[in-house]
Design a protein around this motif. Structure first.
Motif, mmCIF file in Angstrom:
data_model
loop_
_atom_site.group_PDB
_atom_site.id
_atom_site.type_symbol
_atom_site.label_atom_id
_atom_site.label_comp_id
_atom_site.label_asym_id
_atom_site.label_seq_id
_atom_site.Cartn_x
_atom_site.Cartn_y
_atom_site.Cartn_z
ATOM 1 N N MET A 23 0.832 -1.206 0.000
ATOM 2 C CA MET A 23 0.000 0.000 0.000
ATOM 3 C C MET A 23 0.867 1.255 0.000
ATOM 4 S SD MET A 23 -2.997 1.543 0.134
ATOM 5 C CE MET A 23 -4.290 0.438 0.722
ATOM 6 N N PRO A 24 0.740 2.125 -1.003
ATOM 7 C CA PRO A 24 1.459 3.404 -0.963
ATOM 8 C C PRO A 24 0.890 4.302 0.132
ATOM 9 C CG PRO A 24 0.576 2.912 -3.168
ATOM 10 C CD PRO A 24 -0.079 1.971 -2.215
ATOM 11 N N GLU A 25 1.683 5.238 0.591
ATOM 12 C CA GLU A 25 1.172 6.197 1.574
ATOM 13 C C GLU A 25 0.071 7.054 0.975
ATOM 14 O OE1 GLU A 25 2.879 10.106 3.852
ATOM 15 O OE2 GLU A 25 4.061 8.275 4.041
ATOM 16 N N ALA A 26 0.139 7.301 -0.340
ATOM 17 C CA ALA A 26 -0.851 8.116 -1.039
ATOM 18 C C ALA A 26 -1.351 7.335 -2.260
ATOM 19 C CB ALA A 26 -0.244 9.455 -1.460
ATOM 20 N N PRO A 27 -2.262 6.386 -2.082
ATOM 21 C CA PRO A 27 -2.691 5.517 -3.169
ATOM 22 C C PRO A 27 -3.617 6.212 -4.168
ATOM 23 C CG PRO A 27 -3.983 5.061 -1.217
ATOM 24 C CD PRO A 27 -2.932 6.049 -0.810
ATOM 25 N N THR A 28 -3.747 5.607 -5.338
ATOM 26 C CA THR A 28 -4.725 6.040 -6.336
ATOM 27 C C THR A 28 -5.951 5.134 -6.245
ATOM 28 O OG1 THR A 28 -3.875 4.553 -8.031
ATOM 29 C CG2 THR A 28 -2.863 6.745 -7.891
ATOM 30 N N TRP A 29 -7.042 5.576 -6.862
ATOM 31 C CA TRP A 29 -8.237 4.736 -6.905
ATOM 32 C C TRP A 29 -7.975 3.458 -7.700
ATOM 33 C CZ3 TRP A 29 -12.044 4.979 -3.667
ATOM 34 C CH2 TRP A 29 -12.391 6.196 -3.070
ATOM 35 N N ASP A 30 -7.151 3.548 -8.748
ATOM 36 C CA ASP A 30 -6.838 2.344 -9.526
ATOM 37 C C ASP A 30 -6.116 1.313 -8.672
ATOM 38 O OD1 ASP A 30 -8.049 3.245 -11.825
ATOM 39 O OD2 ASP A 30 -6.205 4.079 -12.687
ATOM 40 N N PHE A 31 -5.202 1.761 -7.815
ATOM 41 C CA PHE A 31 -4.526 0.802 -6.930
ATOM 42 C C PHE A 31 -5.527 0.190 -5.954
ATOM 43 C CE2 PHE A 31 -2.597 -0.449 -2.959
ATOM 44 C CZ PHE A 31 -1.590 -1.303 -3.399
ATOM 45 N N VAL A 32 -6.429 1.011 -5.426
ATOM 46 C CA VAL A 32 -7.429 0.491 -4.488
ATOM 47 C C VAL A 32 -8.262 -0.604 -5.153
ATOM 48 C CG1 VAL A 32 -9.572 1.108 -3.296
ATOM 49 C CG2 VAL A 32 -7.532 2.521 -3.006
ATOM 50 N N LYS A 33 -8.641 -0.392 -6.403
ATOM 51 C CA LYS A 33 -9.418 -1.409 -7.112
ATOM 52 C C LYS A 33 -8.599 -2.680 -7.314
ATOM 53 C CE LYS A 33 -12.066 -2.168 -11.356
ATOM 54 N NZ LYS A 33 -12.546 -1.558 -12.614
ATOM 55 N N GLU A 34 -7.345 -2.528 -7.694
ATOM 56 C CA GLU A 34 -6.464 -3.686 -7.865
ATOM 57 C C GLU A 34 -6.320 -4.460 -6.557
ATOM 58 O OE1 GLU A 34 -1.746 -4.694 -8.930
ATOM 59 O OE2 GLU A 34 -2.466 -2.617 -8.869
ATOM 60 N N ALA A 35 -6.116 -3.733 -5.462
ATOM 61 C CA ALA A 35 -5.944 -4.389 -4.165
ATOM 62 C C ALA A 35 -7.237 -5.037 -3.698
ATOM 63 C CB ALA A 35 -5.455 -3.370 -3.134
ATOM 64 N N ALA A 36 -8.365 -4.389 -3.950
ATOM 65 C CA ALA A 36 -9.651 -4.967 -3.548
ATOM 66 C C ALA A 36 -9.890 -6.291 -4.252
ATOM 67 C CB ALA A 36 -10.783 -3.991 -3.856
ATOM 68 N N ALA A 37 -9.554 -6.339 -5.534
ATOM 69 C CA ALA A 37 -9.718 -7.583 -6.287
ATOM 70 C C ALA A 37 -8.805 -8.674 -5.744
ATOM 71 C CB ALA A 37 -9.424 -7.334 -7.768
ATOM 72 N N ALA A 38 -7.581 -8.293 -5.416
ATOM 73 C CA ALA A 38 -6.604 -9.288 -4.969
ATOM 74 C C ALA A 38 -6.906 -9.809 -3.573
ATOM 75 C CB ALA A 38 -5.197 -8.680 -5.004
ATOM 76 N N MET A 39 -7.532 -9.016 -2.731
ATOM 77 C CA MET A 39 -7.788 -9.417 -1.349
ATOM 78 C C MET A 39 -9.137 -10.113 -1.152
ATOM 79 S SD MET A 39 -6.121 -6.487 1.120
ATOM 80 C CE MET A 39 -6.946 -5.076 0.416
ATOM 81 N N THR A 40 -10.019 -10.007 -2.134
ATOM 82 C CA THR A 40 -11.346 -10.598 -1.983
ATOM 83 C C THR A 40 -11.260 -12.130 -1.984
ATOM 84 O OG1 THR A 40 -12.459 -8.711 -3.001
ATOM 85 C CG2 THR A 40 -13.636 -10.811 -3.029
ATOM 86 N N ASP A 41 -11.875 -12.722 -0.980
ATOM 87 C CA ASP A 41 -11.927 -14.186 -0.827
ATOM 88 C C ASP A 41 -13.319 -14.529 -0.302
ATOM 89 O OD1 ASP A 41 -11.602 -16.859 -0.341
ATOM 90 O OD2 ASP A 41 -10.001 -16.636 1.149
ATOM 91 N N LYS A 42 -14.292 -14.536 -1.197
ATOM 92 C CA LYS A 42 -15.686 -14.669 -0.776
ATOM 93 C C LYS A 42 -15.966 -16.013 -0.123
ATOM 94 C CE LYS A 42 -17.423 -11.310 -4.140
ATOM 95 N NZ LYS A 42 -18.358 -11.042 -5.249
ATOM 96 N N GLU A 43 -15.219 -17.046 -0.501
ATOM 97 C CA GLU A 43 -15.435 -18.354 0.124
ATOM 98 C C GLU A 43 -15.164 -18.313 1.622
ATOM 99 O OE1 GLU A 43 -13.323 -21.469 -1.763
ATOM 100 O OE2 GLU A 43 -14.410 -21.314 -3.663
#
Length: 435
Positions: A155-175
């Motif tokens: 996580m950057p100290e000052a993230p972009t929305w695109d990074f947030v979307k990338e990280a959200a996709a990578a961290m999602t584990d619905k199971e």
């Protein structure tokens, strides 16, 4: 003398000397059911021990209900409450209407000059301080450091929305019931409308142009709402359209959110091991941007104000001075640790070496300082306010707009339909108001 007794003695001196003695007086306090306010209520025995002639009565309400109740009461000069918990939106409007009692005469030791300039400025009208800040906040990213590491991201100290979307996709584990991101979806001008207004600033959107023409038919608003919908639909928890601050806080504390973008004041609750299962796995970053010059963070203070209709003004001032004092901060620190003191109001707190050790202290202050209510948007606007528009009509309009956005998130209409309805209702309301 123990620290507790020293604080009690100091507080008693501050309060008793401020406005004199009273006949037995009841002070009725309307407040929000946020954690810091609940803690204040729990510590109120310290105040009544020092002020036995004052009885406190509490009306603790959910955020949307509180706003409705206090607005109705003060507009009617109902006198139902002696102290109201209100925000940076209401204070300048109500202060200009003479609906609030000036607090310029709080005792010198309360130290008005210690209040952070950005916070104090939002509570002052024509040189009169009309509310005392209980805590101040901006918004920031709170994230699971273990899930971020597992995803192979940093996580950057000052993230972009695109990074947030990338990280959200990578961290999602619905199971395993883990969702990449939690955001406000509950309808309300201080709930989803507040979040989306701050977010829209970073997308180049604005509520009104310089002629007060609503802008929900703009490409920037379409980009904002589509991006938000994409995040929550794909990577958010079920039922996101009913989640506000408290619901998302609970989800994060239970380990179900990879990221949560919300009020900086939440940091003490997500890092408290008594309440949070992920307390030792939380990191912080500035609210995201799109590289356009504005971050998606807001500026707010939950503050204590005295309505002009109160018949217990002096006793109410005594309570307000206690609850927003340096001594109260020290009392919370002594009982529950520095991480749990009300943040975001006083310069002295951020200069305190003990508080500087708190992991989110610097990020909170940086987030507050990054917000600019006078210039909230990329294109010029005729209003001030970051996550709100500082006009009396905003609360009613934004409540309706928030309902349209929440309905879109719930799948009851499309983004296009929500924005069309938001545009039409805002045009109608502004024309009716004479803009």
């Amino acid at each position: 003398m123990s620290l507790r007794n020293s604080l009690l003695a100091a507080t008693a001196l501050t309060c008793a000397s401020a406005f004199g003695a009273y006949a037995q007086t009841t002070v009725t306090i309307a407040t929000v059911n946020n954690g810091d306010m609940v803690r204040m209520q729990g510590l109120a025995d310290e105040f009544t021990a020092a002020n036995p002639d004052i009885t406190l009565e509490w009306v603790t309400l959910e955020e949307n209900v509180l706003r409705q109740r206090v607005t109705q009461d003060i507009a009617a000069n109902g006198g139902q409450f002696d102290v109201m918990t209100i925000g940076t939106y209401e204070v300048p409007i109500w202060g200009a209407q003479d609906w609030l009692v000036s607090l310029n005469d709080l005792p010198a030791e309360w130290d008005a000059d210690d209040i952070l300039p950005a916070i104090r400025g939002g509570l002052t009208v024509d040189g009169e301080l009309y509310a005392a800040p209980f805590y101040g906040e901006s918004s920031m990213v709170m994230y699971r450091t273990d899930l971020m590491e597992k995803a192979g991201l940093e996580m950057p100290e000052a993230p972009t929305w695109d990074f947030v979307k990338e990280a959200a996709a990578a961290m999602t584990d619905k199971e395993n019931d883990i969702y990449g991101i939690c955001l406000r979806g509950k309808a309300g001008w201080g709930e989803n409308a507040a979040f989306l207004t701050a977010m829209s600033n970073s997308f180049g959107a604005r509520w009104f142009d310089e002629d007060w023409t609503p802008q929900f038919d703009s490409e920037a608003w379409a980009n904002t709402l589509n991006f938000y919908m994409d995040l929550l639909t794909n990577y958010g928890p079920p039922g996101a359209s009913t989640n506000g601050f408290n619901e998302n806080l609970s989800l994060f504390q239970q380990g179900k959110c990879g990221m949560w973008i919300d009020a900086t004041v939440a940091a003490s609750f997500v890092t408290n091991p008594t309440d949070s299962t992920v307390a030792d796995k939380v990191g912080f970053a500035l609210a995201p941007d799109n590289g356009l010059g504005k971050r998606g963070n807001w500026l707010w203070a939950w503050s204590l104000a005295i309505p002009a209709g109160s018949d217990a003004v002096d006793a109410a001032k005594t309570f307000v001075a206690w609850a927003t004092s340096k001594e109260y901060t020290a009392l919370v620190a002594a009982k529950e640790g520095w991480a749990n003191v009300p943040p975001g109001t006083r310069t002295s707190l951020y200069e305190n070496p003990e508080y500087q050790k708190v992991p989110f202290a610097a990020m909170t202050l940086n987030s507050i300082n990054a917000a600019d209510p006078a210039n909230p948007t990329i294109d010029p606007v005729p209003y001030t306010g970051v996550q709100f528009v500082a006009i009396p009509e905003f609360a009613g309009i934004a409540t309706q707009v928030g309902q349209e956005f929440s309905a879109a998130l719930a799948g009851q209409q499309t983004v296009e339909e929500a924005l069309e309805k938001a545009q039409a209702l805002t045009v109608d309301e502004m024309e009716a108001a004479g803009y």
